[in-house]
Design a protein around this motif. Structure first.
Motif, PDB file in Angstrom:
ATOM      1  N   GLY A 246     -58.353  92.658  -7.651  1.00 43.13           N
ATOM      2  CA  GLY A 246     -59.496  93.550  -7.656  1.00 43.13           C
ATOM      3  C   GLY A 246     -60.742  92.763  -7.295  1.00 43.13           C
ATOM      4  N   GLY A 247     -61.815  93.485  -7.022  1.00 43.77           N
ATOM      5  CA  GLY A 247     -63.047  92.791  -6.660  1.00 43.77           C
ATOM      6  C   GLY A 247     -64.146  93.781  -6.344  1.00 43.77           C
ATOM      7  N   ILE A 248     -65.216  93.252  -5.753  1.00 46.10           N
ATOM      8  CA  ILE A 248     -66.341  94.094  -5.364  1.00 46.10           C
ATOM      9  C   ILE A 248     -66.614  93.934  -3.871  1.00 46.10           C
ATOM     10  CG2 ILE A 248     -67.391  94.003  -7.651  1.00 46.10           C
ATOM     11  CD1 ILE A 248     -69.406  91.983  -6.581  1.00 46.10           C
ATOM     12  N   CYS A 249     -67.154  94.999  -3.290  1.00 46.31           N
ATOM     13  CA  CYS A 249     -67.539  94.992  -1.880  1.00 46.31           C
ATOM     14  C   CYS A 249     -69.039  95.281  -1.807  1.00 46.31           C
ATOM     15  CB  CYS A 249     -66.764  96.051  -1.093  1.00 46.31           C
ATOM     16  SG  CYS A 249     -65.001  95.750  -0.996  1.00 46.31           S
ATOM     17  N   PRO A 250     -69.878  94.264  -1.667  1.00 46.06           N
ATOM     18  CA  PRO A 250     -71.338  94.473  -1.693  1.00 46.06           C
ATOM     19  C   PRO A 250     -71.828  95.193  -0.445  1.00 46.06           C
ATOM     20  CG  PRO A 250     -70.833  92.198  -1.148  1.00 46.06           C
ATOM     21  CD  PRO A 250     -69.525  92.851  -1.474  1.00 46.06           C
ATOM     22  N   VAL A 251     -72.404  96.364  -0.628  1.00 43.30           N
ATOM     23  CA  VAL A 251     -72.783  97.202   0.509  1.00 43.30           C
ATOM     24  C   VAL A 251     -74.299  97.295   0.701  1.00 43.30           C
ATOM     25  CG1 VAL A 251     -70.672  98.567   0.371  1.00 43.30           C
ATOM     26  CG2 VAL A 251     -72.687  99.305  -0.911  1.00 43.30           C
ATOM     27  N   VAL A 252     -75.054  96.494  -0.041  1.00 42.26           N
ATOM     28  CA  VAL A 252     -76.511  96.451   0.103  1.00 42.26           C
ATOM     29  C   VAL A 252     -76.935  94.998   0.252  1.00 42.26           C
ATOM     30  CG1 VAL A 252     -78.746  96.972  -0.968  1.00 42.26           C
ATOM     31  CG2 VAL A 252     -76.817  98.544  -1.284  1.00 42.26           C
ATOM     32  N   ARG A 253     -77.850  94.740   1.183  1.00 41.07           N
ATOM     33  CA  ARG A 253     -78.333  93.382   1.397  1.00 41.07           C
ATOM     34  C   ARG A 253     -79.285  92.959   0.290  1.00 41.07           C
ATOM     35  NH1 ARG A 253     -80.347  93.239   7.539  1.00 41.07           N
ATOM     36  NH2 ARG A 253     -82.052  92.176   6.501  1.00 41.07           N
ATOM     37  N   PRO A 254     -79.226  91.695  -0.121  1.00 36.95           N
ATOM     38  CA  PRO A 254     -80.259  91.177  -1.025  1.00 36.95           C
ATOM     39  C   PRO A 254     -81.633  91.255  -0.356  1.00 36.95           C
ATOM     40  CG  PRO A 254     -78.388  89.661  -0.876  1.00 36.95           C
ATOM     41  CD  PRO A 254     -78.204  90.694   0.197  1.00 36.95           C
ATOM     42  N   LYS A 255     -82.694  91.075  -1.143  1.00 38.38           N
ATOM     43  CA  LYS A 255     -84.048  91.176  -0.606  1.00 38.38           C
ATOM     44  C   LYS A 255     -84.291  90.185   0.522  1.00 38.38           C
ATOM     45  CE  LYS A 255     -86.255  92.971  -4.782  1.00 38.38           C
ATOM     46  NZ  LYS A 255     -87.288  92.729  -5.826  1.00 38.38           N
ATOM     47  N   LYS A 256     -83.678  89.011   0.414  1.00 39.41           N
ATOM     48  CA  LYS A 256     -83.827  87.987   1.446  1.00 39.41           C
ATOM     49  C   LYS A 256     -82.458  87.450   1.831  1.00 39.41           C
ATOM     50  CE  LYS A 256     -86.407  84.912  -0.539  1.00 39.41           C
ATOM     51  NZ  LYS A 256     -87.247  83.690  -0.651  1.00 39.41           N
ATOM     52  N   LEU A 257     -82.343  86.976   3.067  1.00 36.12           N
ATOM     53  CA  LEU A 257     -81.113  86.320   3.511  1.00 36.12           C
ATOM     54  C   LEU A 257     -81.325  84.836   3.746  1.00 36.12           C
ATOM     55  CD1 LEU A 257     -79.566  88.922   6.005  1.00 36.12           C
ATOM     56  CD2 LEU A 257     -79.257  88.707   3.527  1.00 36.12           C
ATOM     57  N   VAL A 258     -82.564  84.378   3.624  1.00 34.43           N
ATOM     58  CA  VAL A 258     -82.871  82.955   3.791  1.00 34.43           C
ATOM     59  C   VAL A 258     -83.662  82.476   2.575  1.00 34.43           C
ATOM     60  CG1 VAL A 258     -84.004  81.199   5.203  1.00 34.43           C
ATOM     61  CG2 VAL A 258     -82.932  83.178   6.304  1.00 34.43           C
ATOM     62  N   TYR A 259     -83.143  81.449   1.916  1.00 28.85           N
ATOM     63  CA  TYR A 259     -83.789  80.837   0.769  1.00 28.85           C
ATOM     64  C   TYR A 259     -84.002  79.358   1.068  1.00 28.85           C
ATOM     65  CZ  TYR A 259     -82.790  85.113  -1.806  1.00 28.85           C
ATOM     66  OH  TYR A 259     -82.759  86.420  -2.208  1.00 28.85           O
ATOM     67  N   ASP A 260     -85.256  79.001   1.360  1.00 30.65           N
ATOM     68  CA  ASP A 260     -85.571  77.638   1.780  1.00 30.65           C
ATOM     69  C   ASP A 260     -84.736  77.294   3.015  1.00 30.65           C
ATOM     70  OD1 ASP A 260     -87.514  77.188  -0.273  1.00 30.65           O
ATOM     71  OD2 ASP A 260     -85.856  76.998  -1.695  1.00 30.65           O
ATOM     72  N   ASN A 261     -83.823  76.328   2.924  1.00 27.08           N
ATOM     73  CA  ASN A 261     -83.004  75.976   4.087  1.00 27.08           C
ATOM     74  C   ASN A 261     -81.567  76.505   3.962  1.00 27.08           C
ATOM     75  OD1 ASN A 261     -82.367  74.178   2.003  1.00 27.08           O
ATOM     76  ND2 ASN A 261     -81.800  72.531   3.420  1.00 27.08           N
ATOM     77  N   VAL A 262     -81.412  77.596   3.203  1.00 24.92           N
ATOM     78  CA  VAL A 262     -80.093  78.201   2.980  1.00 24.92           C
ATOM     79  C   VAL A 262     -80.053  79.588   3.609  1.00 24.92           C
ATOM     80  CG1 VAL A 262     -78.394  78.931   1.264  1.00 24.92           C
ATOM     81  CG2 VAL A 262     -79.866  76.941   0.800  1.00 24.92           C
ATOM     82  N   LEU A 263     -79.010  79.853   4.393  1.00 23.44           N
ATOM     83  CA  LEU A 263     -78.807  81.154   5.024  1.00 23.44           C
ATOM     84  C   LEU A 263     -77.589  81.837   4.399  1.00 23.44           C
ATOM     85  CD1 LEU A 263     -79.849  78.992   7.319  1.00 23.44           C
ATOM     86  CD2 LEU A 263     -79.474  80.905   8.856  1.00 23.44           C
ATOM     87  N   LEU A 264     -77.742  83.090   4.014  1.00 25.62           N
ATOM     88  CA  LEU A 264     -76.628  83.860   3.469  1.00 25.62           C
ATOM     89  C   LEU A 264     -75.893  84.572   4.606  1.00 25.62           C
ATOM     90  CD1 LEU A 264     -78.259  85.590   0.352  1.00 25.62           C
ATOM     91  CD2 LEU A 264     -77.236  83.320   0.519  1.00 25.62           C
ATOM     92  N   THR A 265     -74.570  84.555   4.537  1.00 22.54           N
ATOM     93  CA  THR A 265     -73.746  85.212   5.548  1.00 22.54           C
ATOM     94  C   THR A 265     -72.667  86.049   4.877  1.00 22.54           C
ATOM     95  OG1 THR A 265     -72.241  83.327   5.693  1.00 22.54           O
ATOM     96  CG2 THR A 265     -74.094  83.364   7.239  1.00 22.54           C
ATOM     97  N   GLY A 266     -72.072  86.962   5.643  1.00 17.35           N
ATOM     98  CA  GLY A 266     -70.929  87.726   5.157  1.00 17.35           C
ATOM     99  C   GLY A 266     -71.217  88.522   3.893  1.00 17.35           C
ATOM    100  N   ASP A 267     -70.264  88.513   2.958  1.00 20.39           N
ATOM    101  CA  ASP A 267     -70.429  89.255   1.711  1.00 20.39           C
ATOM    102  C   ASP A 267     -71.621  88.745   0.919  1.00 20.39           C
ATOM    103  OD1 ASP A 267     -68.104  90.444   2.548  1.00 20.39           O
ATOM    104  OD2 ASP A 267     -67.021  90.167   0.661  1.00 20.39           O
ATOM    105  N   ALA A 268     -71.921  87.463   1.009  1.00 22.89           N
ATOM    106  CA  ALA A 268     -73.087  86.913   0.314  1.00 22.89           C
ATOM    107  C   ALA A 268     -74.366  87.583   0.785  1.00 22.89           C
ATOM    108  CB  ALA A 268     -73.171  85.397   0.523  1.00 22.89           C
ATOM    109  N   ALA A 269     -74.361  88.070   2.041  1.00 24.25           N
ATOM    110  CA  ALA A 269     -75.516  88.767   2.606  1.00 24.25           C
ATOM    111  C   ALA A 269     -75.408  90.282   2.458  1.00 24.25           C
ATOM    112  CB  ALA A 269     -75.669  88.403   4.085  1.00 24.25           C
ATOM    113  N   GLY A 270     -74.367  90.764   1.760  1.00 32.10           N
ATOM    114  CA  GLY A 270     -74.194  92.197   1.560  1.00 32.10           C
ATOM    115  C   GLY A 270     -73.817  92.949   2.822  1.00 32.10           C
ATOM    116  N   LEU A 271     -73.147  92.278   3.759  1.00 33.54           N
ATOM    117  CA  LEU A 271     -72.852  92.879   5.060  1.00 33.54           C
ATOM    118  C   LEU A 271     -71.462  93.529   5.066  1.00 33.54           C
ATOM    119  CD1 LEU A 271     -74.301  90.027   7.322  1.00 33.54           C
ATOM    120  CD2 LEU A 271     -75.424  92.150   6.577  1.00 33.54           C
TER     121      LEU A 271
END
Length: 375
Positions: A246-271
């Motif tokens: 089981g698990g979760i499927c994030p269907v909404v993007r976080p407020k930001k996708l870039v935190y300092d020098n970190v880029l969120l991709t895929g499920d981490a980005a709610g895509l």
């Protein structure tokens, strides 16, 4: 002249290589690793387990935007029929505009990892990233790509890890073993009246299939009890069960996708699609976009580029899903029946790319949806 040439050679050879750390060896991370290596970056990929382990997926590879093509590894078959059950069962042939493959995702990811290694990527397995290790990576690398899924490592550091569960579909799935020989080449999705979501039957071979359920909105149902009911309904309750996940499927993007020098991709980005819960294609595409932005030194434009490529589809899928949940089941069935009777290829309507307008227009023309429908 010789001295000048030596100086130029030293300058070119001495240029600092862009160092990229990738956290997570899933679709987004592996795609970013391969693309980064091709750009000449020094890439280290950190995977919590062994690449290909702990797979939580129905293993359908959707390429409805036609940006990726057939997966290089792990393909079991190309899907040529989609069955959709609402009040009635409808079978739709799939054309070249709706590209779906069933894959063995473990095999696919291991193949990508070997390809990444052949390009010079350092794949470090069994390496979970703590908050302390995360900060070390941020300091020692030019860029960090967070492909850790949901909740992401970044969310734990910056304090928004609960955001994912609050904005996600909830899934439950069994892998079954039995006779699925009649299912090869087709997938089934069924909408039921008492929850906003659907259940699926995704065969991988003549003897194996993934059967699962997703709730897109909160309810009081137990997904595992519902899945047991579905197995009974489909005549599959006696089949051998080899995996339960089981698990979760994030269907909404976080407020930001870039935190300092970190880029969120895929499920981490709610895509993830709010219509069907799939996200492999968006993960791969976001990994490519992240590397392109790093190469072009315009990471500030990362979210804009995500919107340009994926935003229209994801927003359309969300709108179409909301429309379906808002309508009663009988009306949805009649709209789908009209689509089926039109004998047009399903890809012509673009529903799997979030074309809510086509769905609503057809419903209005058939007198099923009020023309003054307010969104």
């Amino acid at each position: 002249m010789l001295k000048w040439r030596k100086k130029i050679f030293f300058y070119i050879g001495g240029l600092p290589m862009t160092k990229v750390a990738i956290i997570g060896g899933g679709p987004a991370g592996l795609t970013a690793a391969i693309e980064g290596a091709k750009k000449g970056f020094q890439v280290d990929l950190f995977e919590r387990y062994k690449v290909g382990d702990d797979i939580r997926c129905a293993e359908g590879f959707f390429d409805t935007l036609n940006l990726l093509g057939e997966p290089k590894y792990g393909v079991r078959f190309k899907v040529d029929q989609l069955e959709l059950e609402i009040e009635h069962l409808y079978t739709f042939p799939l054309d070249e505009k709706v590209n779906i493959w069933m894959i063995d995702r473990s095999e696919w990811q291991r193949g990508l990892a070997e390809e990444a290694k052949s390009l010079g990527v350092n794949v470090i397995e069994n390496s979970p990233i703590s908050k302390e290790k995360y900060e070390e990576l941020r300091k020692h690398y030019d860029w960090v790509i967070d492909s850790t899924g949901a909740p992401s490592v970044t969310s734990r550091v910056y304090g928004f890890s609960t955001f994912y569960k609050e904005n996600a579909g909830i899934t439950a799935q069994y892998t079954l073993h039995g006779d699925f020989s009649s299912w090869l080449g087709r997938l089934k999705a069924a909408l039921e009246e008492h929850y906003n979501g659907y259940y699926w039957i995704f065969p991988k071979s003549e003897q194996e299939a993934n059967i699962g359920i997703i709730f897109f909105t909160e309810n009081d149902l137990n997904p595992w009890q519902e899945l047991e009911r579905i197995l009974e309904k489909e005549g599959l309750s006696d089949y051998e069960r080899s995996r339960k996940l089981g698990g979760i499927c994030p269907v909404v993007r976080p407020k930001k996708l870039v935190y300092d020098n970190v880029l969120l991709t895929g499920d981490a980005a709610g895509l993830v699609s709010a219509l069907h819960g799939g996200g492999i294609d968006c993960a791969c595409i976001s990994g490519k976009i992240a590397i392109e932005c790093i190469e072009e030194n315009n990471v500030d434009e990362y979210e804009k580029h995500i919107d340009e490529v994926l935003g229209g589809r994801l927003k359309g899928e969300k709108r179409l899903a909301n429309l379906v949940w808002k309508l009663n089941r009988s009306i949805t069935d009649r709209v789908v029946k009209a689509v089926h009777q039109s004998e047009k290829p399903l890809g012509e309507y673009g529903f799997l790319n979030g074309n809510a307008d086509a769905f609503e227009k057809l419903g209005v023309l058939r007198g099923l949806i009020p023309a003054l429908w307010k969104h």
